[in-house]
Design an enzyme around this catalytic site. Structure first.
Site, PDB file in Angstrom:
ATOM      1  N   GLY A 213      36.712 -23.267  56.130  1.00 35.60           N
ATOM      2  CA  GLY A 213      35.823 -22.150  55.884  1.00 35.60           C
ATOM      3  C   GLY A 213      34.371 -22.341  56.272  1.00 35.60           C
ATOM      4  O   GLY A 213      33.716 -21.402  56.740  1.00 35.60           O
TER       5      GLY A 213
ATOM      6  N   GLY B 257      34.430 -20.409  50.320  1.00 34.98           N
ATOM      7  CA  GLY B 257      34.713 -20.523  51.747  1.00 34.98           C
ATOM      8  C   GLY B 257      34.461 -19.216  52.480  1.00 34.98           C
ATOM      9  O   GLY B 257      33.709 -18.346  52.014  1.00 34.98           O
ATOM     10  N   ASP B 258      35.105 -19.073  53.630  1.00 40.46           N
ATOM     11  CA  ASP B 258      34.883 -17.892  54.474  1.00 40.46           C
ATOM     12  C   ASP B 258      35.678 -16.668  54.040  1.00 40.46           C
ATOM     13  O   ASP B 258      35.310 -15.542  54.376  1.00 40.46           O
ATOM     14  CB  ASP B 258      35.279 -18.227  55.921  1.00 40.46           C
ATOM     15  CG  ASP B 258      36.761 -18.614  56.010  1.00 40.46           C
ATOM     16  OD1 ASP B 258      37.206 -19.459  55.203  1.00 40.46           O
ATOM     17  OD2 ASP B 258      37.470 -18.061  56.872  1.00 40.46           O
TER      18      ASP B 258
ATOM     19  N   THR C  40      41.927 -17.921  58.699  1.00 37.79           N
ATOM     20  CA  THR C  40      42.283 -19.033  57.822  1.00 37.79           C
ATOM     21  C   THR C  40      41.819 -20.314  58.499  1.00 37.79           C
ATOM     22  O   THR C  40      41.921 -20.443  59.714  1.00 37.79           O
ATOM     23  CB  THR C  40      43.801 -19.110  57.553  1.00 37.79           C
ATOM     24  OG1 THR C  40      44.090 -20.330  56.860  1.00 37.79           O
ATOM     25  CG2 THR C  40      44.621 -19.082  58.839  1.00 37.79           C
ATOM     26  N   GLY C  41      41.301 -21.238  57.709  1.00 38.23           N
ATOM     27  CA  GLY C  41      40.853 -22.483  58.332  1.00 38.23           C
ATOM     28  C   GLY C  41      39.742 -23.120  57.519  1.00 38.23           C
ATOM     29  O   GLY C  41      39.529 -22.772  56.351  1.00 38.23           O
TER      30      GLY C  41
ATOM     31  N   THR D 176      45.741 -20.042  53.047  1.00 40.02           N
ATOM     32  CA  THR D 176      45.181 -18.711  52.805  1.00 40.02           C
ATOM     33  C   THR D 176      46.088 -17.635  53.395  1.00 40.02           C
ATOM     34  O   THR D 176      46.755 -17.880  54.391  1.00 40.02           O
ATOM     35  CB  THR D 176      43.795 -18.656  53.474  1.00 40.02           C
ATOM     36  OG1 THR D 176      42.934 -19.530  52.757  1.00 40.02           O
ATOM     37  CG2 THR D 176      43.203 -17.274  53.508  1.00 40.02           C
TER      38      THR D 176
ATOM     39  N   ARG E 275      32.005 -24.049  45.137  1.00 39.09           N
ATOM     40  CA  ARG E 275      32.133 -23.854  46.587  1.00 39.09           C
ATOM     41  C   ARG E 275      32.896 -22.549  46.907  1.00 39.09           C
ATOM     42  O   ARG E 275      33.914 -22.233  46.330  1.00 39.09           O
ATOM     43  CB  ARG E 275      32.869 -25.046  47.185  1.00 39.09           C
ATOM     44  CG  ARG E 275      33.082 -24.983  48.700  1.00 39.09           C
ATOM     45  CD  ARG E 275      34.444 -24.449  49.052  1.00 39.09           C
ATOM     46  NE  ARG E 275      34.682 -24.508  50.498  1.00 39.09           N
ATOM     47  CZ  ARG E 275      35.689 -23.877  51.100  1.00 39.09           C
ATOM     48  NH1 ARG E 275      36.542 -23.173  50.414  1.00 39.09           N
ATOM     49  NH2 ARG E 275      35.841 -23.961  52.407  1.00 39.09           N
TER      50      ARG E 275
HETATM   51  N1  ASP Z   1      39.508 -20.614  54.756  1.00 38.68           N
HETATM   52  C1  ASP Z   1      39.816 -21.048  53.426  1.00 38.68           C
HETATM   53  C2  ASP Z   1      38.581 -21.633  52.811  1.00 38.68           C
HETATM   54  O1  ASP Z   1      37.830 -22.285  53.490  1.00 38.68           O
HETATM   55  C3  ASP Z   1      40.905 -22.053  53.374  1.00 38.68           C
HETATM   56  C4  ASP Z   1      42.190 -21.624  54.027  1.00 38.68           C
HETATM   57  O2  ASP Z   1      42.170 -20.947  55.047  1.00 38.68           O
HETATM   58  O3  ASP Z   1      43.262 -21.988  53.515  1.00 38.68           O
HETATM   59  O4  ASP Z   1      38.390 -21.455  51.625  1.00 38.68           O
END
Ligand code: ASP
Length: 328
Positions: free
Chosen positions: A248, A224-225, A245-246, A194, A222
């Site tokens: 989510g 994410g965050d 990023t992480g 991300t 789905r």
């Molecule tokens: N945070 C993002 C998600 O969960 C993924 C990412 O950080 O690459 O969609």
């Protein structure tokens, strides 16, 4: 005696100016995802390519701020560069869903009035961050999804591209590998790609933005965050601007971006302490990833609990740095 007093007065007069200089006129931080980034797994050429890509995005945002532009424009300029770069999991180069499509999410927030815009599950808008910005600027809604968001993009005259624009071979291979080996998205190379940016402009306003393809092999719509205001993105001129990023699901449950600003506002913590405390909480829950944050005083920080995070920061005092590995 008088001269001494005058000298002392002059010193005191200088003191506020000297401390004011510690607050840079503008400040910017960006990320290109966090994950299993180990030096031994990357060739020098790959590393150089990532560093150059991060530097180019940093420069694009810094240029806006140096010319007196707004934090929001700088965030958008940096993220647009990263969305067009197939190395990152946003825009072109987004990861694939289980069904083999690319569905992107993005959000922005303006710290001056806490206006926000977000989109989820879009597949034909070249720059999802611009669509999130258009939602915010339009002002009627904060969060649009799927077909409706695409229709809105058309009405706002945003650039529409065929779905194939986003598809890249290496992301397709990651999906195939995941299916063949029965892996989870977390086992796929690099994990999180991300992109995001946070900035403070000369007027002292803050802004944050985040853009993503989500997680490899995601299903059932789905989200994410990244497009969730308060989780992946938050900005408040009274405290800080954050992009995450992480994994989510954990960032949503911990309300990461909002929690960091809240700790600064209510507990009086500094931005690094607030970010580290919230990331420790995420780790405790079982999640991993990282954040970038800039405080109202222009202090730009990183906090992550993965072996690396593509990250960079710059400010008006001449700082300009790019880092990848934890030990950088
Ligand atoms: N945070 C993002 C998600 O969960 C993924 C990412 O950080 O690459 O969609």
């Amino acid at each position: 005696m008088i001269r001494t007093a005058a000298a002392l007065l002059a010193l005191f007069a200088l003191a506020p100016a000297a401390s004011a200089q510690e607050t840079p006129e503008w400040s910017l931080a960006i990320h290109g995802g966090a994950g299993t980034l180990l030096r031994e797994n990357m060739t020098p050429e790959q590393e150089a390519e990532y560093r150059a890509a991060m530097q180019a995005a940093l420069d694009a945002g810094a240029k806006v701020l140096a010319e007196g532009g707004s934090a929001m424009d700088a965030v958008e300029a940096a993220i647009v560069r990263l969305e067009d770069d197939p190395k990152f999991n946003a825009g072109r180069g987004a990861v694939f869903t289980w069904e083999g499509t690319n569905e992107m999410d993005a959000s922005v927030m303006d710290g001056s009035n806490r206006a926000a815009g977000a989109v989820a599950g879009v597949g034909t808008v070249r720059h999802p961050i611009r669509l999130a910005r258009a939602v915010m600027d339009d002002g009627r809604h904060v969060f649009l999804s799927g077909d409706g968001a695409e229709q809105f993009a058309g009405e706002k005259g945003l650039e529409i591209v065929p779905p194939e624009w986003f598809a890249t071979e290496h992301r397709r291979r990651q999906l195939e590998e995941m299916k063949a080996k029965n892996l989870s998205a977390l086992d796929v190379e690099f994990k999180f790609g991300t992109v995001g940016a946070v900035a403070r402009d000369r007027q002292g306003h803050l802004a944050a933005g985040t853009s993503t393809g989500g997680m490899t092999g995601k299903r059932w719509g789905r989200i994410g965050d990244s497009p969730v205001i308060g989780a992946g993105t938050y900005a408040d001129d009274r405290a800080c601007a954050v992009s995450a990023t992480g994994w989510g699901e954990f960032f949503i449950r911990a309300g990461v971006a909002h929690a960091i600003c809240d700790r600064m506002l209510l507990a009086g913590e500094g931005v690094q302490q607030a970010a580290d405390t919230v990331m420790a909480d995420v780790a405790q829950m079982g999640g991993d990833g990282g954040v970038i944050a800039v405080s109202k005083d222009g202090e730009a920080v990183f906090s992550f609990n993965t072996p690396g995070m593509y990250r960079a920061r710059a400010n008006s005092s001449g700082m300009s740095e790019v880092a990848i590995f934890a030990e950088d």
